[in-house]
Structure formats: C-alpha cells, structure tokens
Design a protein around this motif. Structure first.
Motif, PDB file in Angstrom:
ATOM      1  N   LYS A 101       0.831  -1.208   0.000  1.00 56.36           N
ATOM      2  CA  LYS A 101       0.000   0.000   0.000  1.00 56.36           C
ATOM      3  C   LYS A 101       0.864   1.257   0.000  1.00 56.36           C
ATOM      4  O   LYS A 101       0.541   2.245  -0.671  1.00 56.36           O
ATOM      5  CB  LYS A 101      -0.924   0.013   1.220  1.00 56.36           C
ATOM      6  CG  LYS A 101      -2.074  -0.950   1.114  1.00 56.36           C
ATOM      7  CD  LYS A 101      -2.969  -0.852   2.342  1.00 56.36           C
ATOM      8  CE  LYS A 101      -4.130  -1.828   2.257  1.00 56.36           C
ATOM      9  NZ  LYS A 101      -5.011  -1.747   3.435  1.00 56.36           N
ATOM     10  N   GLY A 102       1.967   1.228   0.762  1.00 55.63           N
ATOM     11  CA  GLY A 102       2.869   2.378   0.800  1.00 55.63           C
ATOM     12  C   GLY A 102       3.509   2.637  -0.555  1.00 55.63           C
ATOM     13  O   GLY A 102       3.576   3.791  -1.009  1.00 55.63           O
ATOM     14  N   TRP A 103       3.990   1.575  -1.215  1.00 59.18           N
ATOM     15  CA  TRP A 103       4.581   1.740  -2.549  1.00 59.18           C
ATOM     16  C   TRP A 103       3.550   2.253  -3.550  1.00 59.18           C
ATOM     17  O   TRP A 103       3.851   3.104  -4.382  1.00 59.18           O
ATOM     18  CB  TRP A 103       5.170   0.422  -3.056  1.00 59.18           C
ATOM     19  CG  TRP A 103       6.539   0.168  -2.528  1.00 59.18           C
ATOM     20  CD1 TRP A 103       6.916  -0.819  -1.692  1.00 59.18           C
ATOM     21  CD2 TRP A 103       7.716   0.929  -2.807  1.00 59.18           C
ATOM     22  NE1 TRP A 103       8.255  -0.724  -1.407  1.00 59.18           N
ATOM     23  CE2 TRP A 103       8.772   0.345  -2.090  1.00 59.18           C
ATOM     24  CE3 TRP A 103       7.984   2.050  -3.581  1.00 59.18           C
ATOM     25  CZ2 TRP A 103      10.072   0.848  -2.120  1.00 59.18           C
ATOM     26  CZ3 TRP A 103       9.278   2.540  -3.610  1.00 59.18           C
ATOM     27  CH2 TRP A 103      10.300   1.936  -2.897  1.00 59.18           C
ATOM     28  N   GLN A 104       2.330   1.741  -3.458  1.00 56.99           N
ATOM     29  CA  GLN A 104       1.281   2.197  -4.369  1.00 56.99           C
ATOM     30  C   GLN A 104       0.978   3.674  -4.138  1.00 56.99           C
ATOM     31  O   GLN A 104       0.788   4.430  -5.081  1.00 56.99           O
ATOM     32  CB  GLN A 104       0.000   1.355  -4.189  1.00 56.99           C
ATOM     33  CG  GLN A 104      -1.042   1.620  -5.241  1.00 56.99           C
ATOM     34  CD  GLN A 104      -0.540   1.314  -6.648  1.00 56.99           C
ATOM     35  OE1 GLN A 104       0.132   0.320  -6.871  1.00 56.99           O
ATOM     36  NE2 GLN A 104      -0.837   2.183  -7.580  1.00 56.99           N
ATOM     37  N   TYR A 105       0.957   4.093  -2.884  1.00 58.55           N
ATOM     38  CA  TYR A 105       0.708   5.494  -2.550  1.00 58.55           C
ATOM     39  C   TYR A 105       1.809   6.381  -3.113  1.00 58.55           C
ATOM     40  O   TYR A 105       1.545   7.427  -3.702  1.00 58.55           O
ATOM     41  CB  TYR A 105       0.609   5.652  -1.026  1.00 58.55           C
ATOM     42  CG  TYR A 105       0.401   7.066  -0.582  1.00 58.55           C
ATOM     43  CD1 TYR A 105      -0.845   7.676  -0.705  1.00 58.55           C
ATOM     44  CD2 TYR A 105       1.442   7.803  -0.025  1.00 58.55           C
ATOM     45  CE1 TYR A 105      -1.041   8.972  -0.295  1.00 58.55           C
ATOM     46  CE2 TYR A 105       1.260   9.106   0.387  1.00 58.55           C
ATOM     47  CZ  TYR A 105       0.015   9.687   0.250  1.00 58.55           C
ATOM     48  OH  TYR A 105      -0.186  10.985   0.649  1.00 58.55           O
ATOM     49  N   ILE A 106       3.072   5.936  -2.969  1.00 60.12           N
ATOM     50  CA  ILE A 106       4.201   6.717  -3.495  1.00 60.12           C
ATOM     51  C   ILE A 106       4.146   6.773  -5.020  1.00 60.12           C
ATOM     52  O   ILE A 106       4.384   7.821  -5.628  1.00 60.12           O
ATOM     53  CB  ILE A 106       5.541   6.128  -3.003  1.00 60.12           C
ATOM     54  CG1 ILE A 106       5.685   6.367  -1.505  1.00 60.12           C
ATOM     55  CG2 ILE A 106       6.718   6.720  -3.759  1.00 60.12           C
ATOM     56  CD1 ILE A 106       6.853   5.673  -0.871  1.00 60.12           C
ATOM     57  N   LYS A 107       3.792   5.644  -5.658  1.00 60.16           N
ATOM     58  CA  LYS A 107       3.678   5.645  -7.122  1.00 60.16           C
ATOM     59  C   LYS A 107       2.586   6.589  -7.581  1.00 60.16           C
ATOM     60  O   LYS A 107       2.749   7.317  -8.561  1.00 60.16           O
ATOM     61  CB  LYS A 107       3.363   4.222  -7.622  1.00 60.16           C
ATOM     62  CG  LYS A 107       4.536   3.294  -7.576  1.00 60.16           C
ATOM     63  CD  LYS A 107       4.124   1.922  -8.079  1.00 60.16           C
ATOM     64  CE  LYS A 107       5.232   0.920  -7.948  1.00 60.16           C
ATOM     65  NZ  LYS A 107       4.821  -0.422  -8.390  1.00 60.16           N
ATOM     66  N   ASN A 108       1.463   6.612  -6.874  1.00 64.84           N
ATOM     67  CA  ASN A 108       0.373   7.519  -7.224  1.00 64.84           C
ATOM     68  C   ASN A 108       0.794   8.963  -7.061  1.00 64.84           C
ATOM     69  O   ASN A 108       0.429   9.827  -7.881  1.00 64.84           O
ATOM     70  CB  ASN A 108      -0.864   7.236  -6.374  1.00 64.84           C
ATOM     71  CG  ASN A 108      -1.520   5.929  -6.729  1.00 64.84           C
ATOM     72  OD1 ASN A 108      -1.275   5.350  -7.793  1.00 64.84           O
ATOM     73  ND2 ASN A 108      -2.342   5.415  -5.823  1.00 64.84           N
ATOM     74  N   LEU A 109       1.567   9.284  -6.033  1.00 60.82           N
ATOM     75  CA  LEU A 109       2.033  10.662  -5.840  1.00 60.82           C
ATOM     76  C   LEU A 109       2.998  11.072  -6.945  1.00 60.82           C
ATOM     77  O   LEU A 109       2.932  12.193  -7.441  1.00 60.82           O
ATOM     78  CB  LEU A 109       2.730  10.792  -4.489  1.00 60.82           C
ATOM     79  CG  LEU A 109       1.834  10.876  -3.255  1.00 60.82           C
ATOM     80  CD1 LEU A 109       2.700  10.968  -1.998  1.00 60.82           C
ATOM     81  CD2 LEU A 109       0.925  12.083  -3.332  1.00 60.82           C
ATOM     82  N   THR A 110       3.892  10.163  -7.330  1.00 62.97           N
ATOM     83  CA  THR A 110       4.852  10.520  -8.377  1.00 62.97           C
ATOM     84  C   THR A 110       4.189  10.615  -9.744  1.00 62.97           C
ATOM     85  O   THR A 110       4.605  11.409 -10.581  1.00 62.97           O
ATOM     86  CB  THR A 110       6.009   9.516  -8.431  1.00 62.97           C
ATOM     87  OG1 THR A 110       5.490   8.189  -8.607  1.00 62.97           O
ATOM     88  CG2 THR A 110       6.843   9.574  -7.154  1.00 62.97           C
ATOM     89  N   ASN A 111       3.157   9.826  -9.993  1.00 63.42           N
ATOM     90  CA  ASN A 111       2.445   9.913 -11.269  1.00 63.42           C
ATOM     91  C   ASN A 111       1.662  11.200 -11.381  1.00 63.42           C
ATOM     92  O   ASN A 111       1.501  11.750 -12.474  1.00 63.42           O
ATOM     93  CB  ASN A 111       1.506   8.716 -11.434  1.00 63.42           C
ATOM     94  CG  ASN A 111       2.263   7.430 -11.719  1.00 63.42           C
ATOM     95  OD1 ASN A 111       3.408   7.473 -12.161  1.00 63.42           O
ATOM     96  ND2 ASN A 111       1.627   6.315 -11.455  1.00 63.42           N
ATOM     97  N   LYS A 112       1.165  11.722 -10.276  1.00 62.75           N
ATOM     98  CA  LYS A 112       0.399  12.977 -10.313  1.00 62.75           C
ATOM     99  C   LYS A 112       1.278  14.164 -10.604  1.00 62.75           C
ATOM    100  O   LYS A 112       0.841  15.138 -11.215  1.00 62.75           O
ATOM    101  CB  LYS A 112      -0.308  13.185  -8.959  1.00 62.75           C
ATOM    102  CG  LYS A 112      -1.464  12.269  -8.751  1.00 62.75           C
ATOM    103  CD  LYS A 112      -2.120  12.540  -7.401  1.00 62.75           C
ATOM    104  CE  LYS A 112      -3.238  11.536  -7.154  1.00 62.75           C
ATOM    105  NZ  LYS A 112      -3.848  11.727  -5.838  1.00 62.75           N
TER     106      LYS A 112
END
Length: 114
Positions: A101-112
């Motif tokens: 979940k943490g990695w997914q959250y970081i990926k979502n932040l970097t994609n935005k």
C-alpha cells in the motif's frame, strides 16, 4: 566515546532483561497449560512482596501498598497467549500488505506530479 559506551551499556542491559525474561518464561513453562501458569503466578505473587519489602528496608525506601487484583487470571491467560500468537502469525502478511500500500501510494504521488 562516552556516548558509545552508554549506548552499549543500555543495549546489554536491555538484552539481559529481555533474555532473562525469555529464559524464565521457558524455564517455568509459562506458555504451557493455564493451570500450571496459575500455580507459578501464585508462587511469584507470594514471593515478590517479601522480596520487595526486604529491598525497600535495605535501601531505606517506603513503597506504597500493592493493589489487589480481583481478576481470574486463569480465565484470561490463554486468551492473551492466543492473541499474541495470532498477532505474530499475521505480522509478516500485514507488513507485506502495508508495504504494498505504501509503494502504491508513493507511485500515485509521483504519477500525479508528472
């Protein structure tokens, strides 16, 4: 230099306390059945106040009265052991889940931001 020695003393003190506790738990077979654990608890409950009184007199300190517990320990002991075992068995799965979940959250932040 002195702070390294202090950290080492703290580490070995904590290690000694934890190691001693684990040894006593294993030696007294406290993770066995509840009846044996209750007998050990009664023995300790009788010995600790006497030892505390002895050490308080030795150091010249007056300790407050130990509160009496009206909790049936033998009814709750196994539930505590079972809850601890359940937590320890679920810990690797939960850690993996939270990491994902943490990695997914970081990926979502970097994609935005792109």
């Amino acid at each position: 230099m002195a702070s390294g020695i202090i950290r080492s003393v703290r580490f070995f003190t904590k290690f000694g306390i934890i190691g001693g506790t684990v040894y006593i738990i294993y030696d007294q077979d406290l993770f066995g059945n509840g009846e044996h654990s209750l007998e050990v608890l009664k023995t300790v409950s009788a010995a600790v106040p006497t030892a505390m009184d002895h050490w308080a007199k030795y150091f010249g300190v007056e300790l407050p009265e130990v509160p009496k517990l009206n909790v049936p320990v033998n009814e709750y002991w196994n539930s505590g052991v079972e809850a601890t075992a359940c937590f320890l068995s679920a810990a690797p799965t939960k850690c993996n889940e939270y990491t994902q979940k943490g990695w997914q959250y970081i990926k979502n932040l970097t994609n935005k931001t792109e």
